[in-house]
Write an enzyme that holds these catalytic residues in place. Structure first.
Site, PDB file in Angstrom:
ATOM      1  N   LYS A 174       0.800  -1.144  -0.022  1.00 45.01           N
ATOM      2  CA  LYS A 174       0.093   0.157   0.111  1.00 45.01           C
ATOM      3  C   LYS A 174       0.790   1.187   0.103  1.00 45.01           C
ATOM      4  CE  LYS A 174      -1.439   2.894   3.024  1.00 45.01           C
ATOM      5  NZ  LYS A 174      -1.557   4.158   2.121  1.00 45.01           N
ATOM      6  N   CYS A 282      13.326  11.865   6.713  1.00 44.21           N
ATOM      7  CA  CYS A 282      13.232  11.536   8.106  1.00 44.21           C
ATOM      8  C   CYS A 282      14.649  11.626   8.918  1.00 44.21           C
ATOM      9  CB  CYS A 282      12.684  10.226   8.638  1.00 44.21           C
ATOM     10  SG  CYS A 282      13.295   8.934   7.705  1.00 44.21           S
ATOM     11  N   GLU A 382       8.956  17.045  14.561  1.00 47.07           N
ATOM     12  CA  GLU A 382       9.479  16.859  13.168  1.00 47.07           C
ATOM     13  C   GLU A 382       8.631  17.790  12.068  1.00 47.07           C
ATOM     14  OE1 GLU A 382      10.596  12.846  10.474  1.00 47.07           O
ATOM     15  OE2 GLU A 382       8.786  13.196  11.428  1.00 47.07           O
TER      16      GLU A 382
END
Length: 477
Positions: A174, A282, A382
């Site tokens: 997915k 990230c 973040e």
């Protein structure tokens, strides 16, 4: 506009069970570039059933035969690399030069690395000289649900799909519904490579739909997820009832420790690394920790680099940053930039709003804050945009303490010309990866973090082992 309202299930492209259209938005134009369908429970069930039916034959396929398919996939991927780069550039706004040289190229690099790893991996081995009648077998875990993000699409797809298939698992992928076009192209390559029907399946959908269906599905043996920590927590909870393996690669808030003896390019390198991919990585070094004696010069240099960072269209060649991926991401970044101002950080470059000449598209001004405290929102959350926070420190111990004072622990960075200090600091940092003086990690190094950055390791031997069960067998004959 591209019509991509199909899923790849059991070796063929099929229409969705229920029509549920979703527009893929080009982040440079804010207009739809494709339409996909979001999968229903019936679509997820069909894909999982196909993977389950294909698993016995695929797990028993000799390793050389499985790797032959992956070899063919690598050839096809390489031949169609320009198409892959174009798809990535369109769906998530990566400048085409970056999409070719880094985004699409990362996929080919991981395929090559896993071929090398699988060929040298001992799937059967003795326990040791002390136990000559006990052997260890590494066996495929089964049906794997793979949920991938939009920011480095092929990097993450290949880090999951390729080792899973090499291990003998079957998969349901997915991809992010925001950037699904590259994964659908990848599915075309899988089909062309001749993998047996059901070994690889793709269902588009969002996290609340297909993501939740996969993570709670009784016939899915493992979930491998890359994305936000918030979503990773939800997936873990949903997967708990079926006690399936869950591998998570989550967020980060990387600290870049720049000591007074760092090389002269350390600050420039750190800013550029933070802004790479429009800050949507990230492992970006978004907190720059600078020793007090060189702090003001570092702030001035960082501001200069930010002001010189070009912002341009994704289709434009050259070294610039493109838009961020979506309106939601743009709005989040704007809120966090404003939070930095409101909480008293010193804005030295960039700021709220769009860059001049970019009224259309989700473009963000390259932004640098100085005098940031590690308790500020911009130092804790973040941001996932081209925003750098600079924090001063006075001692090595203080720098380590600031770096480790974060819920995340993915990648930290150390800049010093003192080898003893580099080794000492790297050992003290609570992170899954530490890069020193701009030296990148080698191919096959494990990618993953500590704390709320996740619990998995992708790449190389560790990435292959993620998809394997360990079985001890006595009296081997």
């Amino acid at each position: 506009m591209l019509d991509k309202r199909q899923f790849f299930i059991d070796g063929r492209w099929v229409a969705p069970a229920v029509a549920n259209d979703f527009n893929v938005i080009d982040p440079a134009t804010e207009t739809a570039c494709a339409v996909i369908s979001l999968g229903s429970a019936a679509d997820t069930d069909a894909a999982v059933a196909a993977a389950r039916a294909a698993f016995p034959a695929w797990r028993n396929t000799p390793l050389d035969a499985r790797l032959s398919h992956i070899d063919t996939l690598l050839r096809i991927y390489t031949e169609r690399a320009d198409q892959m780069a174009a798809a990535i550039s369109q769906e998530m706004g990566a400048p085409i030069s970056l999409a070719r040289a880094a985004q699409a190229a990362a996929g080919a690099g991981h395929i090559k690395s896993f071929l090398r790893t699988a060929r040298s991996f001992a799937f059967e081995r003795p326990l040791g000289e002390h136990a000559p009648n006990t052997h260890i077998r590494y066996e495929p875990i089964g049906v794997c649900g793979l949920i991938t993000p939009w920011n480095w699409p092929m990097n993450q797809v290949t880090l999951k799909v390729v080792p899973a298939l090499a291990a003998g698992c079957t998969v349901v992928l997915k991809p992010s519904e925001i950037a699904p076009l590259s994964s659908m192209l990848f599915a075309e390559m899988i089909a062309a490579a001749g993998f047996p029907a059901g070994v690889f399946n793709l269902v588009n959908g969002d996290g609340a739909g297909v993501g939740t269906q996969l993570s709670g599905h009784a016939d899915v043996d493992m979930i491998s997820f890359t994305g936000s920590t918030r979503a990773g927590i939800a997936i873990s909870k949903n997967a708990a009832d079926t006690v399936k393996r869950v591998s998570l690669e989550l967020g980060g808030k990387g600290a870049n420790l720049i000591f007074a003896d760092a090389d002269e390019k350390a600050v420039v390198r750190g800013v550029r690394r933070c802004f790479n991919n429009s800050g949507q990585s990230c492992n970006a070094p978004t907190r720059m920790l600078v020793e007090r004696s060189i702090y003001e010069q570092a702030v001035a240099t960082a501001a200069e680099v930010a002001r010189a960072t070009a912002v341009g269209q994704p289709g434009q060649e050259g070294p610039h940053i493109g838009p961020v991926v979506s309106a939601a991401q743009f709005d989040k970044i704007q809120r966090l930039i404003q939070a930095g101002i409101d909480e008293g950080a010193r804005l030295v470059a960039g700021g709220p709003g769009k860059p001049e000449g970019h009224d259309t598209g989700y473009f963000v001004r390259p932004t640098v804050f100085a005098d940031v405290r590690n308790t500020m929102t911009i130092a804790r959350e973040e941001i996932f945009g081209p925003v750098l926070s600079i924090i001063p420190f006075d001692s090595e111990d203080e720098a380590i303490a600031i770096a480790n004072d974060s819920p995340y622990g993915l990648t930290h960075y150390v800049q010093t010309q003192d080898p003893a200090r580099a080794k000492r600091v790297a050992g003290a940092l609570r992170a899954g990866m530490v890069e020193v003086n701009g030296q990148p990690l080698g191919a096959g190094a494990p990618f993953g973090g500590y704390k709320q950055s996740g619990n998995g390791r992708e790449g190389g031997v560790w990435g292959l082992e993620d998809f394997l069960e360990v079985k001890a067998v006595s009296d081997w004959r």
